[in-house]
Design a protein around this motif. Structure first.
Motif, mmCIF file in Angstrom:
data_model
loop_
_atom_site.group_PDB
_atom_site.id
_atom_site.type_symbol
_atom_site.label_atom_id
_atom_site.label_comp_id
_atom_site.label_asym_id
_atom_site.label_seq_id
_atom_site.Cartn_x
_atom_site.Cartn_y
_atom_site.Cartn_z
ATOM 1 N N LEU A 141 36.871 -9.350 -0.708
ATOM 2 C CA LEU A 141 35.568 -8.722 -1.467
ATOM 3 C C LEU A 141 34.638 -9.273 -1.101
ATOM 4 C CD1 LEU A 141 37.804 -10.090 -4.967
ATOM 5 C CD2 LEU A 141 37.254 -7.736 -3.767
ATOM 6 N N SER A 142 33.943 -10.019 -0.563
ATOM 7 C CA SER A 142 32.491 -10.339 -0.666
ATOM 8 C C SER A 142 32.307 -9.771 0.967
ATOM 9 C CB SER A 142 32.205 -12.060 0.491
ATOM 10 O OG SER A 142 33.435 -12.051 1.630
ATOM 11 N N LEU A 143 33.023 -8.818 1.952
ATOM 12 C CA LEU A 143 32.847 -7.657 2.313
ATOM 13 C C LEU A 143 32.185 -6.927 2.181
ATOM 14 C CD1 LEU A 143 34.815 -8.534 5.826
ATOM 15 C CD2 LEU A 143 31.988 -9.547 5.784
ATOM 16 N N LEU A 144 33.367 -6.210 1.153
ATOM 17 C CA LEU A 144 33.318 -5.287 0.807
ATOM 18 C C LEU A 144 32.271 -4.628 -0.604
ATOM 19 C CD1 LEU A 144 37.077 -4.135 0.462
ATOM 20 C CD2 LEU A 144 35.365 -2.760 1.687
ATOM 21 N N LEU A 145 31.481 -6.092 -0.893
ATOM 22 C CA LEU A 145 30.476 -6.048 -2.461
ATOM 23 C C LEU A 145 29.093 -6.402 -2.290
ATOM 24 C CD1 LEU A 145 32.760 -7.462 -5.268
ATOM 25 C CD2 LEU A 145 32.722 -4.782 -4.675
#
Length: 422
Positions: A141-145
């Motif tokens: 999530l941290s990489l995608l968002l």
């Protein structure tokens, strides 16, 4: 593994749902303060800790016989709250100190709850998998968002980047250990560890990265000791890590790499100040009192605690609290490492990795109230080590019983004679 009798096997099957609930509660306690945004608690309408501790308390109550008959699993945990007592006597109780009192009770509660697992191996496996799943999910999530703070640090849901990195760093540790321990699903575990490494790096948090590498170094040392890995592989890993570090930090290829060397994150002035306070007050200044001493000295919110667990115990709880903490940590480290050397159990190695990771990380960030994953890993390590000690003691008896010839009705002679005596 030594054989398990049918009654024990049936009990283990019946306890599956309760063990899963316990594992979920352990994971919430260990990770919740790091990644649960306030909005998540607003949806529930109640603090997640109340729910988690409610689950732990209920299962301790319903399995009280198992808990009472397993003092070797939780007795060590009494060292920490008992050692902390003088720190509450040298100064009056303040609001921050009351939070720390709750944390010491938490250590004891977690140890009791670990003894309530019907099958500790299953419980540790559940907890480890939940932790890994959460860590990988947060990493993705941290990489995608791609959320960032004003300082350019990656974050998630406006959470503290350090809290996020302390969770993603667990993906590095657990993923790498599972990849080293077996061929099954190894590519996936390597991918999980890589995701954790990348996402942790983008948070620009040095503590979790250092903690992960130290934990893996200890794990590799133990594997080398029991000859589960060849020294040539360790040499290759060290060389590879050095090359990756050079490319990422000193090559200049990545602009964010310079941020890793931006000052001391406010710790440089706290460590010597805390040490000075301890030397002046060897019996401690009182739990929660560093908040006021540090605030007066530095006029900074960052000075609420020393950001180092050993210094926190020393300066606030005094020498008694520090000795109690060190004794408990040494007991856990010795018990867990002995269990792994004797059994080569990958679950034991995973818990050791989490324990070392959390312990090292506790020397850079947070306080006794926030380093809950350390207390979780200590409780699980003690329970798993105790389980393997008991199995080792039972092995000769179970083996001798299985070697005895059966009677005419097909039962073991030793079992029948025991029932006759009863």
């Amino acid at each position: 593994m030594p054989p398990v009798n049918s009654a024990t096997a049936r009990a283990q099957r019946r306890g599956g749902f309760g063990d899963a609930l316990l594992a979920l509660a352990f994971s919430f306690v260990g990770l919740g303060n790091l990644i649960l945004p306030p909005v998540a608690q607003d949806v529930l309408g109640v603090d997640y800790l109340i729910i988690a501790f409610g689950v732990l308390g209920l299962l301790i109550f319903f399995r009280i016989r198992r808990v009472v008959t397993s003092p070797q699993v939780w007795l060590w945990s009494a060292l920490i709250p008992l050692g902390a007592l003088p720190g509450f006597l040298v100064a009056g109780m303040n609001s921050y100190g009351s939070l720390k009192l709750f944390s010491f009770v938490t250590v004891f509660l977690l140890a009791l709850a670990a003894s309530a697992f019907v099958d500790i191996e299953r419980g540790v496996a559940y907890t480890t998998r939940i932790t890994l799943s959460v860590a990988v999910g947060v990493s993705l999530l941290s990489l995608l968002l791609q959320e960032t703070t004003v300082g350019g640090r990656a974050t998630l849901f406006d959470l503290n980047p350090l809290g996020v990195s302390r969770v993603t760093g667990l993906a590095i540790v657990i993923g790498a250990i599972f990849a080293l321990q077996g061929k099954r699903n190894r590519p996936w575990y390597v991918l999980f560890a890589a995701l954790g490494l990348i996402s942790t790096s983008f948070t620009l948090s040095r503590g979790p990265l250092v903690s992960a590498f130290v934990a893996l170094a200890v794990v590799l040392g133990l594997m080398l000791f029991v000859r589960q890995v060849r020294s040539s592989w360790i040499v290759l890993l060290v060389i590879g890590s050095a090359i990756v570090t050079w490319l990422a930090v000193w090559s200049g290829w990545f602009q964010f790499a310079e941020a890793f060397f931006r000052g001391d994150s406010g710790r440089g002035h706290l460590f010597p100040f805390a040490l000075q306070q301890f030397l002046l007050n060897p019996l401690g200044i009182g739990w929660g009192s560093f908040f006021y001493a540090g605030d007066i000295a530095f006029e900074s919110d960052d000075a609420r605690y020393p950001h180092n667990l050993f210094l926190e115990f020393a300066v606030e709880g005094g020498v008694v609290a520090l000795v109690a903490l060190v004794a408990a940590l040494l007991f856990i480290a010795r018990a867990a490492s002995t269990a792994f050397v004797a059994t080569k159990d990958p679950l034991v190695l995973a818990v050791i990795g989490i324990f070392i990771y959390a312990l090292v990380n506790a020397q850079f960030s947070s306080d006794v109230t926030g380093n809950r994953m350390l207390w979780v890993s200590m409780a699980l390590a003690a329970a798993l080590a105790s389980y393997h000690r008991q199995r080792a003691r039972m092995a000769p008896t179970l083996a001798s019983d299985s070697d005895k010839p059966p009677t005419s009705d097909g039962r073991q002679a030793s079992d029948r004679s025991r029932r006759g005596r009863g």
